[in-house]
Scaffold this active site. Structure first.
Site, PDB file in Angstrom:
ATOM      1  N   CYS A 148       0.991  -1.204  -0.240  1.00  0.00           N
ATOM      2  CA  CYS A 148       0.333   0.290   0.434  1.00  0.00           C
ATOM      3  C   CYS A 148       0.902   1.443   0.103  1.00  0.00           C
ATOM      4  CB  CYS A 148      -0.881   0.247   1.466  1.00  0.00           C
ATOM      5  SG  CYS A 148      -1.798   1.263   1.263  1.00  0.00           S
ATOM      6  N   HIS A 149       0.608   2.380  -0.287  1.00  0.00           N
ATOM      7  CA  HIS A 149       0.779   3.528  -0.675  1.00  0.00           C
ATOM      8  C   HIS A 149       1.248   3.336   1.122  1.00  0.00           C
ATOM      9  CE1 HIS A 149       2.358   7.277  -3.181  1.00  0.00           C
ATOM     10  NE2 HIS A 149       2.605   7.097  -2.252  1.00  0.00           N
ATOM     11  N   THR A 150       0.815   3.575   2.311  1.00  0.00           N
ATOM     12  CA  THR A 150       1.552   3.592   3.625  1.00  0.00           C
ATOM     13  C   THR A 150       2.255   2.558   4.159  1.00  0.00           C
ATOM     14  OG1 THR A 150      -1.339   4.048   3.732  1.00  0.00           O
ATOM     15  CG2 THR A 150       0.121   4.198   5.853  1.00  0.00           C
ATOM     16  N   HIS A 160       0.954  -4.260   5.689  1.00  0.00           N
ATOM     17  CA  HIS A 160      -0.868  -4.001   6.202  1.00  0.00           C
ATOM     18  C   HIS A 160      -1.208  -4.840   5.630  1.00  0.00           C
ATOM     19  CE1 HIS A 160      -0.132  -0.704   4.639  1.00  0.00           C
ATOM     20  NE2 HIS A 160      -1.498  -0.065   4.713  1.00  0.00           N
ATOM     21  N   GLU A 161      -1.589  -5.232   4.546  1.00  0.00           N
ATOM     22  CA  GLU A 161      -2.322  -5.737   3.649  1.00  0.00           C
ATOM     23  C   GLU A 161      -2.368  -7.344   3.352  1.00  0.00           C
ATOM     24  OE1 GLU A 161      -4.334  -2.435   0.447  1.00  0.00           O
ATOM     25  OE2 GLU A 161      -3.100  -4.322  -0.374  1.00  0.00           O
ATOM     26  N   CYS A 214     -11.469  -5.108  19.272  1.00  0.00           N
ATOM     27  CA  CYS A 214     -11.849  -5.379  20.978  1.00  0.00           C
ATOM     28  C   CYS A 214     -13.358  -5.957  21.449  1.00  0.00           C
ATOM     29  CB  CYS A 214     -11.176  -4.745  21.689  1.00  0.00           C
ATOM     30  SG  CYS A 214     -11.561  -3.140  22.272  1.00  0.00           S
ATOM     31  N   CYS A 249     -13.785  -2.067  24.456  1.00  0.00           N
ATOM     32  CA  CYS A 249     -13.288  -0.630  24.832  1.00  0.00           C
ATOM     33  C   CYS A 249     -14.312   1.124  24.372  1.00  0.00           C
ATOM     34  CB  CYS A 249     -12.255  -0.565  23.994  1.00  0.00           C
ATOM     35  SG  CYS A 249     -12.200   0.225  22.100  1.00  0.00           S
ATOM     36  N   CYS A 309     -15.154   0.967  20.754  1.00  0.00           N
ATOM     37  CA  CYS A 309     -15.464  -0.133  19.864  1.00  0.00           C
ATOM     38  C   CYS A 309     -17.623   0.087  20.427  1.00  0.00           C
ATOM     39  CB  CYS A 309     -15.446  -1.713  20.264  1.00  0.00           C
ATOM     40  SG  CYS A 309     -14.016  -2.009  19.577  1.00  0.00           S
ATOM     41  N   CYS A 336     -10.991   1.567  17.303  1.00  0.00           N
ATOM     42  CA  CYS A 336     -11.215   0.630  18.283  1.00  0.00           C
ATOM     43  C   CYS A 336      -9.350   1.348  19.208  1.00  0.00           C
ATOM     44  CB  CYS A 336     -10.155  -1.217  18.020  1.00  0.00           C
ATOM     45  SG  CYS A 336     -10.357  -1.800  19.867  1.00  0.00           S
ATOM     46  N   ARG A 358      -3.612   0.763  20.299  1.00  0.00           N
ATOM     47  CA  ARG A 358      -3.534   1.513  19.578  1.00  0.00           C
ATOM     48  C   ARG A 358      -2.173   1.725  20.399  1.00  0.00           C
ATOM     49  NH1 ARG A 358      -0.737   3.751  16.740  1.00  0.00           N
ATOM     50  NH2 ARG A 358      -1.762   5.239  15.309  1.00  0.00           N
ATOM     51  N   CYS A 366      -6.547  -3.510   3.700  1.00  0.00           N
ATOM     52  CA  CYS A 366      -6.476  -2.607   3.355  1.00  0.00           C
ATOM     53  C   CYS A 366      -7.711  -1.101   2.087  1.00  0.00           C
ATOM     54  CB  CYS A 366      -5.461  -1.815   3.240  1.00  0.00           C
ATOM     55  SG  CYS A 366      -5.211   0.123   3.843  1.00  0.00           S
ATOM     56  N   ARG A 374      -1.755  -2.047  -7.771  1.00  0.00           N
ATOM     57  CA  ARG A 374      -1.709  -3.293  -6.205  1.00  0.00           C
ATOM     58  C   ARG A 374      -0.226  -4.166  -6.822  1.00  0.00           C
ATOM     59  NH1 ARG A 374      -2.583   0.449  -3.386  1.00  0.00           N
ATOM     60  NH2 ARG A 374      -3.306  -0.515  -1.223  1.00  0.00           N
TER      61      ARG A 374
HETATM   62  P1  NAD Z   1      -1.729   4.804  -5.167  1.00  0.00           P
HETATM   63  O1  NAD Z   1       0.042   5.399  -4.974  1.00  0.00           O
HETATM   64  O2  NAD Z   1      -1.259   3.864  -5.631  1.00  0.00           O
HETATM   65  O3  NAD Z   1      -2.662   6.181  -5.715  1.00  0.00           O
HETATM   66  C1  NAD Z   1      -2.405   7.361  -5.840  1.00  0.00           C
HETATM   67  C2  NAD Z   1      -2.907   7.869  -6.786  1.00  0.00           C
HETATM   68  O4  NAD Z   1      -2.482   9.789  -6.892  1.00  0.00           O
HETATM   69  C3  NAD Z   1      -2.342   7.915  -8.219  1.00  0.00           C
HETATM   70  O5  NAD Z   1      -3.190   7.608  -9.624  1.00  0.00           O
HETATM   71  C4  NAD Z   1      -1.294   9.220  -8.579  1.00  0.00           C
HETATM   72  O6  NAD Z   1      -1.104   9.502  -9.709  1.00  0.00           O
HETATM   73  C5  NAD Z   1      -2.099  10.408  -7.689  1.00  0.00           C
HETATM   74  N1  NAD Z   1      -2.130  11.499  -6.984  1.00  0.00           N
HETATM   75  C6  NAD Z   1      -0.471  11.632  -6.441  1.00  0.00           C
HETATM   76  N2  NAD Z   1      -0.706  13.786  -6.776  1.00  0.00           N
HETATM   77  C7  NAD Z   1      -1.540  13.717  -7.645  1.00  0.00           C
HETATM   78  C8  NAD Z   1      -2.171  15.297  -7.817  1.00  0.00           C
HETATM   79  N3  NAD Z   1      -1.498  16.302  -6.643  1.00  0.00           N
HETATM   80  N4  NAD Z   1      -4.019  14.944  -8.147  1.00  0.00           N
HETATM   81  C9  NAD Z   1      -4.049  14.276  -8.402  1.00  0.00           C
HETATM   82  N5  NAD Z   1      -3.618  12.853  -8.126  1.00  0.00           N
HETATM   83  C10 NAD Z   1      -2.748  12.493  -7.865  1.00  0.00           C
HETATM   84  O7  NAD Z   1      -1.692   5.133  -3.740  1.00  0.00           O
HETATM   85  P2  NAD Z   1      -3.147   4.288  -2.589  1.00  0.00           P
HETATM   86  O8  NAD Z   1      -2.133   2.738  -2.261  1.00  0.00           O
HETATM   87  O9  NAD Z   1      -3.594   4.333  -3.734  1.00  0.00           O
HETATM   88  O10 NAD Z   1      -2.966   5.403  -1.736  1.00  0.00           O
HETATM   89  C11 NAD Z   1      -3.330   6.567  -1.617  1.00  0.00           C
HETATM   90  C12 NAD Z   1      -3.230   7.319  -0.501  1.00  0.00           C
HETATM   91  O11 NAD Z   1      -4.042   6.537   0.393  1.00  0.00           O
HETATM   92  C13 NAD Z   1      -1.677   7.244   0.476  1.00  0.00           C
HETATM   93  O12 NAD Z   1      -2.278   8.613   1.063  1.00  0.00           O
HETATM   94  C14 NAD Z   1      -1.916   6.711   1.791  1.00  0.00           C
HETATM   95  O13 NAD Z   1      -1.140   6.538   2.295  1.00  0.00           O
HETATM   96  C15 NAD Z   1      -3.555   6.716   2.234  1.00  0.00           C
HETATM   97  N6  NAD Z   1      -4.132   5.622   2.627  1.00  0.00           N
HETATM   98  C16 NAD Z   1      -4.997   6.136   3.784  1.00  0.00           C
HETATM   99  C17 NAD Z   1      -5.714   4.725   3.869  1.00  0.00           C
HETATM  100  C18 NAD Z   1      -6.867   5.355   4.909  1.00  0.00           C
HETATM  101  O14 NAD Z   1      -7.306   4.006   5.884  1.00  0.00           O
HETATM  102  N7  NAD Z   1      -6.806   6.830   5.740  1.00  0.00           N
HETATM  103  C19 NAD Z   1      -5.332   3.614   3.659  1.00  0.00           C
HETATM  104  C20 NAD Z   1      -4.833   3.878   2.773  1.00  0.00           C
HETATM  105  C21 NAD Z   1      -4.363   4.217   2.309  1.00  0.00           C
HETATM  106  N1  AHE Z   2       1.079   7.382  11.983  1.00  0.00           N
HETATM  107  C1  AHE Z   2       1.045   8.334  10.564  1.00  0.00           C
HETATM  108  C2  AHE Z   2      -0.600   7.761  10.120  1.00  0.00           C
HETATM  109  C3  AHE Z   2      -1.230   6.986   9.410  1.00  0.00           C
HETATM  110  C4  AHE Z   2      -2.621   6.843   8.793  1.00  0.00           C
HETATM  111  O1  AHE Z   2      -2.890   7.605   9.322  1.00  0.00           O
HETATM  112  N2  AHE Z   2      -2.634   5.602   8.896  1.00  0.00           N
HETATM  113  C5  AHE Z   2      -4.296   5.661   8.958  1.00  0.00           C
HETATM  114  C6  AHE Z   2      -4.045   3.722   8.201  1.00  0.00           C
HETATM  115  S1  AHE Z   2      -3.750   4.022   6.635  1.00  0.00           S
HETATM  116  C7  AHE Z   2      -3.504   2.578   5.934  1.00  0.00           C
HETATM  117  O2  AHE Z   2      -2.981   2.205   4.085  1.00  0.00           O
HETATM  118  C8  AHE Z   2      -4.897   4.860  10.162  1.00  0.00           C
HETATM  119  O3  AHE Z   2      -5.604   3.615  10.290  1.00  0.00           O
HETATM  120  N3  AHE Z   2      -4.527   5.427  11.178  1.00  0.00           N
HETATM  121  C9  AHE Z   2      -5.535   5.612  12.163  1.00  0.00           C
HETATM  122  C10 AHE Z   2      -4.594   5.352  13.558  1.00  0.00           C
HETATM  123  O4  AHE Z   2      -5.139   5.343  14.928  1.00  0.00           O
HETATM  124  O5  AHE Z   2      -2.938   5.096  13.079  1.00  0.00           O
HETATM  125  C11 AHE Z   2       1.061   9.316  11.282  1.00  0.00           C
HETATM  126  O6  AHE Z   2       1.118  10.779   9.970  1.00  0.00           O
HETATM  127  O7  AHE Z   2       1.427   9.555  12.840  1.00  0.00           O
HETATM  128 ZN    ZN Z   3      -2.838   0.690   3.714  1.00  0.00          ZN
END
Ligand code: NAD
Ligand code: AHE
Ligand code: ZN
Length: 376
Positions: free
Chosen positions: A40-42, A62-63, A92, A95, A98, A106, A110, A170, A371
């Site tokens: 994942c991008h994360t 994490h995936e 859980c 908590c 939850c 949860c 954490r 994820c 992916r």
């Molecule tokens: P990815 O790299 O597969 O996709 C990102 C896309 O964004 C790419 O297609 C890229 O070309 C595009 N992009 C980049 N900059 C841009 C801009 N300025 N304008 C328009 N498009 C742009 O990444 P991903 O796996 O899809 O993850 C995307 C984001 O989501 C990451 O920041 C990741 O950390 C986050 N994420 C968050 C959660 C969550 O639970 N909140 C879960 C998973 C991933």
């Molecule tokens: N460690 C980062 C935060 C990262 C973050 O926000 N992670 C998401 C999942 S991304 C999955 O690809 C998340 O679950 N956040 C809730 C949590 O409790 O972390 C930072 O900025 O400190």
């Molecule tokens: Zn992820």
């Protein structure tokens, strides 16, 4: 025992494949053989050094999906042979978070999870010289075997293929859940998705399930246009190729003869870029627009907008793991996949061996993969 893992030894360095020690699962913990893991991008965000919680050395990932090998004392809901998906957002069911039924976040483990440790404050992983290695997001799926708390494992059906359902750990759940759980998009909505990667395409898939009429995709990479269309995108904008701002373009596209104000009902940031997050809020409709932040931004980054944007009724929300309660919801999403209600296979563009995991990061940087999945 010993297992093979890709270890993040330092920020910005390629992962190193090595044998590591893995201690037995303790109270409430489970030993899992990981069969497949997505990248994942994360994972890239943490490896790059941009994550304020990033720790090294660590085993990222994490995936994943795999099989229970052994259970520590006190584990009651899982047994050897069960198929599982590790959850970076545990459930859980005890908590305050939850029990509130208001959030999936949860809180029971954490604090230690953020320190790269199991709930008792120690790590199960170490280098062969005894140096401890941090866990990551409670999962560490870039290892052939890992130890995960029982409350952070979703038990899933045994006929589901590991190399596809790992993505439910994820990306799939985050994208679809952001639409169904967080935004609660209704039939006929107009929506915008910024970033058509592994998360954004699943947001589009979720929007189609929810019955959205207009699904505008925004990406800097034109190669993502056919991908968006495949999953239900109706319009595409490349911000580099339009005159004027992307916000103005979306406002114009969403106007109707009846509604000359314009603006999207819903928007989703799937880029992690804080300037994009601002555009995503400001392109939504005055009075009711909802913008959901999914992207994870680097340490120190902050979002900005004029308070007027909120005073005039726009709502800024965020979502982690798509608002899903993992042990309850993930088995259902696996069923959706097995029943053909959602698509995963085509989004897994690359399958790699563990020793080639760094290629997965290269493909992500080049915008060539949706992916990449490592199969053990
Ligand atoms: P990815 O790299 O597969 O996709 C990102 C896309 O964004 C790419 O297609 C890229 O070309 C595009 N992009 C980049 N900059 C841009 C801009 N300025 N304008 C328009 N498009 C742009 O990444 P991903 O796996 O899809 O993850 C995307 C984001 O989501 C990451 O920041 C990741 O950390 C986050 N994420 C968050 C959660 C969550 O639970 N909140 C879960 C998973 C991933
Ligand atoms: N460690 C980062 C935060 C990262 C973050 O926000 N992670 C998401 C999942 S991304 C999955 O690809 C998340 O679950 N956040 C809730 C949590 O409790 O972390 C930072 O900025 O400190
Ligand atoms: Zn992820």
């Amino acid at each position: 025992m010993r297992t093979r893992a890709a270890v993040a030894v330092a920020a910005g360095k390629p992962l190193e494949i090595m044998e590591v020690n893995l201690a037995d699962p303790k109270e409430g913990e489970v030993l899992v053989e990981i069969k497949a893991t997505g990248i994942c991008h994360t994972d890239e965000f943490t490896l790059s050094g941009a994550d304020p919680e990033g720790l090294f050395p660590a085993i990222l990932g994490h995936e994943g999906a795999g099989v229970v090998i052994a259970c520590g004392p006190g584990v009651t809901t899982l047994k050897p042979g069960d198929h599982v998906i590790p959850l970076y957002t545990p459930e859980c069911r005890q908590c305050p978070s939850c029990l509130s039924q208001k959030t999936n976040l949860c809180t029971s483990i954490r604090a230690t999870q953020g320190q790269g440790l199991m709930p008792d404050g120690t790590s199960r992983f170490s280098m062969l010289d005894g140096t401890p290695i941090h866990h990551y997001m409670g999962c560490s799926t870039f290892a052939n075997h890992t130890v995960v708390p029982e409350i952070a494992l979703a038990k899933v059906r045994e006929d589901a293929p590991f190399d596809k359902i790992c993505y439910i750990g994820c990306g799939v759940t985050t994208g679809i859940g952001a639409v169904l759980n967080t935004a609660k998009v209704e039939i006929g909505a107009k929506a915008v998705v910024f970033g058509l990667g592994g998360i954004g395409l699943n947001v589009i898939q979720g929007l189609r399930m929810a019955g959205a009429d207009m699904i505008i995709g925004v990406d800097l990479n034109n190669d993502k246009k056919p991908w968006g269309e495949k999953f239900g995108m109706t319009h595409f904008i490349n911000p580099k190729e339009i005159e004027g701002s992307v916000v103005q373009a979306i406002v114009e596209m969403t106007k109707t003869p009846f509604d000359q104000i314009g603006g999207a009902d819903y928007s989703f940031d799937c880029t992690g870029n804080v300037k994009v997050m601002r555009d995503a809020l400001e392109c939504t409709h005055r009075g009711w627009g909802v913008s959901v932040v999914i992207g994870v931004a680097p340490a120190g980054a902050e979002i900005q907008t004029r308070p007027f944007q909120l005073v005039t009724g726009r709502v800024w929300k965020g979502t982690a793991f798509g608002g899903a309660r993992g042990r309850t919801d993930v088995p259902k999403i696996v069923d959706w996949y097995m029943d053909g209600k959602i698509e995963i296979d085509s989004m897994i563009t690359h399958t790699l061996k563990l020793e080639d995991i760094n290629k997965g990061f290269d493909l992500m940087h080049a915008g060539e993969s949706i992916r990449a999945v490592v199969v053990f």
